[in-house]
Design a protein around this motif. Structure first.
Motif, PDB file in Angstrom:
ATOM      1  N   VAL A  13      -0.919   7.044   7.321  1.00  0.00           N
ATOM      2  CA  VAL A  13      -0.014   7.886   6.700  1.00  0.00           C
ATOM      3  C   VAL A  13       1.451   7.260   6.704  1.00  0.00           C
ATOM      4  N   GLN A  14       1.955   7.106   5.400  1.00  0.00           N
ATOM      5  CA  GLN A  14       3.316   6.921   5.515  1.00  0.00           C
ATOM      6  C   GLN A  14       4.064   8.023   4.840  1.00  0.00           C
ATOM      7  N   SER A  15       4.785   8.833   6.072  1.00  0.00           N
ATOM      8  CA  SER A  15       5.082  10.172   5.493  1.00  0.00           C
ATOM      9  C   SER A  15       6.828  10.081   5.189  1.00  0.00           C
ATOM     10  N   SER A  16       7.310  11.195   4.682  1.00  0.00           N
ATOM     11  CA  SER A  16       8.653  11.097   4.532  1.00  0.00           C
ATOM     12  C   SER A  16       9.090  12.675   4.455  1.00  0.00           C
ATOM     13  N   ASN A  17      10.722  12.623   4.898  1.00  0.00           N
ATOM     14  CA  ASN A  17      11.137  14.073   5.255  1.00  0.00           C
ATOM     15  C   ASN A  17      12.432  14.128   3.942  1.00  0.00           C
ATOM     16  N   ALA A  18      12.646  15.437   3.510  1.00  0.00           N
ATOM     17  CA  ALA A  18      13.527  15.619   2.450  1.00  0.00           C
ATOM     18  C   ALA A  18      14.368  16.948   3.120  1.00  0.00           C
ATOM     19  N   THR A  19      15.694  16.464   3.262  1.00  0.00           N
ATOM     20  CA  THR A  19      16.752  17.271   3.959  1.00  0.00           C
ATOM     21  C   THR A  19      17.538  17.960   2.520  1.00  0.00           C
ATOM     22  N   LEU A  20      17.604  19.086   2.181  1.00  0.00           N
ATOM     23  CA  LEU A  20      18.034  19.922   1.308  1.00  0.00           C
ATOM     24  C   LEU A  20      19.269  20.792   1.770  1.00  0.00           C
ATOM     25  N   GLN A  21      20.473  20.587   1.285  1.00  0.00           N
ATOM     26  CA  GLN A  21      21.681  21.415   1.527  1.00  0.00           C
ATOM     27  C   GLN A  21      22.006  22.239   0.474  1.00  0.00           C
ATOM     28  N   LEU A  22      21.834  23.730   0.752  1.00  0.00           N
ATOM     29  CA  LEU A  22      22.052  24.597  -0.253  1.00  0.00           C
ATOM     30  C   LEU A  22      23.324  25.538  -0.034  1.00  0.00           C
ATOM     31  N   TYR A  23      24.014  25.907  -0.949  1.00  0.00           N
ATOM     32  CA  TYR A  23      25.257  26.649  -0.799  1.00  0.00           C
ATOM     33  C   TYR A  23      24.973  28.085  -0.774  1.00  0.00           C
ATOM     34  N   SER A  24      25.143  28.806   0.248  1.00  0.00           N
ATOM     35  CA  SER A  24      25.072  29.989   0.460  1.00  0.00           C
ATOM     36  C   SER A  24      25.940  31.050   0.022  1.00  0.00           C
ATOM     37  N   ASP A  25      26.169  31.838  -0.891  1.00  0.00           N
ATOM     38  CA  ASP A  25      27.210  32.559  -1.353  1.00  0.00           C
ATOM     39  C   ASP A  25      27.230  34.116  -0.677  1.00  0.00           C
ATOM     40  N   ARG A  26      26.245  34.541   0.174  1.00  0.00           N
ATOM     41  CA  ARG A  26      25.927  35.458   0.840  1.00  0.00           C
ATOM     42  C   ARG A  26      25.541  35.314   2.016  1.00  0.00           C
ATOM     43  N   ASP A  27      25.603  36.374   2.897  1.00  0.00           N
ATOM     44  CA  ASP A  27      25.240  36.273   4.413  1.00  0.00           C
ATOM     45  C   ASP A  27      23.727  36.275   4.298  1.00  0.00           C
ATOM     46  N   ARG A  28      23.070  35.253   5.014  1.00  0.00           N
ATOM     47  CA  ARG A  28      21.610  35.322   5.125  1.00  0.00           C
ATOM     48  C   ARG A  28      21.116  35.059   3.888  1.00  0.00           C
ATOM     49  N   GLN A  29      21.393  34.249   3.042  1.00  0.00           N
ATOM     50  CA  GLN A  29      20.784  34.466   1.568  1.00  0.00           C
ATOM     51  C   GLN A  29      19.341  33.744   1.737  1.00  0.00           C
ATOM     52  N   PHE A  30      19.022  32.732   2.380  1.00  0.00           N
ATOM     53  CA  PHE A  30      17.761  32.136   2.462  1.00  0.00           C
ATOM     54  C   PHE A  30      17.105  32.294   3.995  1.00  0.00           C
ATOM     55  N   VAL A  31      17.628  33.286   4.550  1.00  0.00           N
ATOM     56  CA  VAL A  31      16.853  33.551   5.892  1.00  0.00           C
ATOM     57  C   VAL A  31      15.526  33.544   6.006  1.00  0.00           C
ATOM     58  N   ASP A  32      15.073  34.350   4.990  1.00  0.00           N
ATOM     59  CA  ASP A  32      13.771  34.703   4.968  1.00  0.00           C
ATOM     60  C   ASP A  32      12.640  33.533   4.755  1.00  0.00           C
ATOM     61  N   LEU A  33      13.168  32.382   4.323  1.00  0.00           N
ATOM     62  CA  LEU A  33      12.452  31.097   4.156  1.00  0.00           C
ATOM     63  C   LEU A  33      12.105  30.592   5.380  1.00  0.00           C
ATOM     64  N   TYR A  34      12.376  30.752   6.564  1.00  0.00           N
ATOM     65  CA  TYR A  34      12.008  30.201   7.654  1.00  0.00           C
ATOM     66  C   TYR A  34      11.177  31.272   8.426  1.00  0.00           C
ATOM     67  N   THR A  35      10.950  32.324   7.889  1.00  0.00           N
ATOM     68  CA  THR A  35      10.119  33.295   8.695  1.00  0.00           C
ATOM     69  C   THR A  35       8.679  33.476   8.171  1.00  0.00           C
ATOM     70  N   VAL A  36       8.541  32.629   7.047  1.00  0.00           N
ATOM     71  CA  VAL A  36       6.944  32.392   6.562  1.00  0.00           C
ATOM     72  C   VAL A  36       6.305  31.482   7.326  1.00  0.00           C
ATOM     73  N   LYS A  37       4.963  31.351   7.064  1.00  0.00           N
ATOM     74  CA  LYS A  37       4.099  30.520   7.774  1.00  0.00           C
ATOM     75  C   LYS A  37       4.217  28.837   7.142  1.00  0.00           C
ATOM     76  N   ALA A  38       4.030  28.099   7.995  1.00  0.00           N
ATOM     77  CA  ALA A  38       4.322  26.583   7.590  1.00  0.00           C
ATOM     78  C   ALA A  38       3.297  26.199   6.372  1.00  0.00           C
ATOM     79  N   GLY A  39       3.870  25.833   5.521  1.00  0.00           N
ATOM     80  CA  GLY A  39       3.198  25.192   4.123  1.00  0.00           C
ATOM     81  C   GLY A  39       3.285  26.262   2.851  1.00  0.00           C
ATOM     82  N   SER A  40       3.757  27.189   3.212  1.00  0.00           N
ATOM     83  CA  SER A  40       3.652  28.426   2.029  1.00  0.00           C
ATOM     84  C   SER A  40       4.866  28.308   1.300  1.00  0.00           C
ATOM     85  N   ILE A  41       5.738  27.330   1.372  1.00  0.00           N
ATOM     86  CA  ILE A  41       6.985  27.179   0.646  1.00  0.00           C
ATOM     87  C   ILE A  41       7.073  25.615   0.154  1.00  0.00           C
ATOM     88  N   ARG A  42       7.110  25.366  -1.025  1.00  0.00           N
ATOM     89  CA  ARG A  42       7.124  23.915  -1.314  1.00  0.00           C
ATOM     90  C   ARG A  42       8.376  23.345  -2.296  1.00  0.00           C
TER      91      ARG A  42
END
Length: 208
Positions: free
Chosen positions: A55-84
């Motif tokens: 296995v030769q794996s890789s990681n992608a670090t994405l930096q998003l701009y949030s224009d309101r408080d906790r705009q993307f907070v629900d993304l880390y409350t879901v189970k692993a593998g459910s967001i691609r």
């Protein structure tokens, strides 16, 4: 449960190459939102691995701009593998991976206008899964099943061999090849995640 597109956005690299990003979420039913990026939108890292690692794996670090408080907070409350995350380079699929909810960074000193860091990985989720197949499988079947379990999007499986027979001393070559192949298969079986490698052999491997 199928995945639905939730966020999309794009940017040009310093070489004016177009990158388009799509974030898909399992079971999402809302409208598609456009996303904005920070100064360094995306960083994809392929770590150096031994050439015999299956296995030769890789990681992608994405930096998003949030224009309101906790705009993307629900993304880390879901189970692993459910967001691609799917990354397209000049309209062709370039990279795909799923979100690791444990690697979510958001500053709490601001209410609006700040950066959020999301980390996606193509093969990391396989560390949390057990190999559940038994019986004989071809290498192609193993690779395809592993890719499907990883949750990433892919177009095809490329098959080729990068070595060729010498016109001299083929017996010595095959003895060396057999030793390398056995070492490779033992490593692959021990990790239970045979995912990314290139071969055109009809060998069959049994998992019990």
């Amino acid at each position: 449960m199928s995945m639905q597109l939730r966020y999309k956005g794009g940017f040009y690299s310093v070489n004016q190459t177009l990158y388009e990003l799509e974030i898909w979420q399992e079971g999402y039913l809302g409208r598609v939102e456009n996303i904005a990026f920070c100064e360094v939108p995306l960083d994809i890292e392929w770590k150096k691995t031994d050439k015999l690692e299956p296995v030769q794996s890789s990681n992608a670090t994405l930096q998003l701009y949030s224009d309101r408080d906790r705009q993307f907070v629900d993304l880390y409350t879901v189970k692993a593998g459910s967001i691609r995350l799917d990354v397209y380079r000049n309209n062709s699929l370039y990279w795909s991976g799923t979100l690791d909810p444990k690697l979510y960074e958001e500053p709490f000193a601001y209410k609006t206008d700040y950066g959020v860091t999301l980390t996606f990985a193509d093969m990391a989720i396989l560390d949390r899964l057990n190999w559940n197949k038994t019986g004989f499988m071809t290498l192609r079947e193993i690779i395809r099943d592993t890719l499907d379990q990883s949750g990433i999007q892919y177009n095809l499986i490329e098959e080729h061999i990068s070595t060729k027979l010498s016109q001299y001393s083929t017996e010595k070559y095959w003895m060396s090849y057999r030793s390398i192949w056995q070492t490779f298969m033992m490593k692959m079986a021990s990790r239970l995640q045979p995912a990314r490698f290139w071969t055109k052999h009809s060998a069959r491997t049994a998992f019990v």
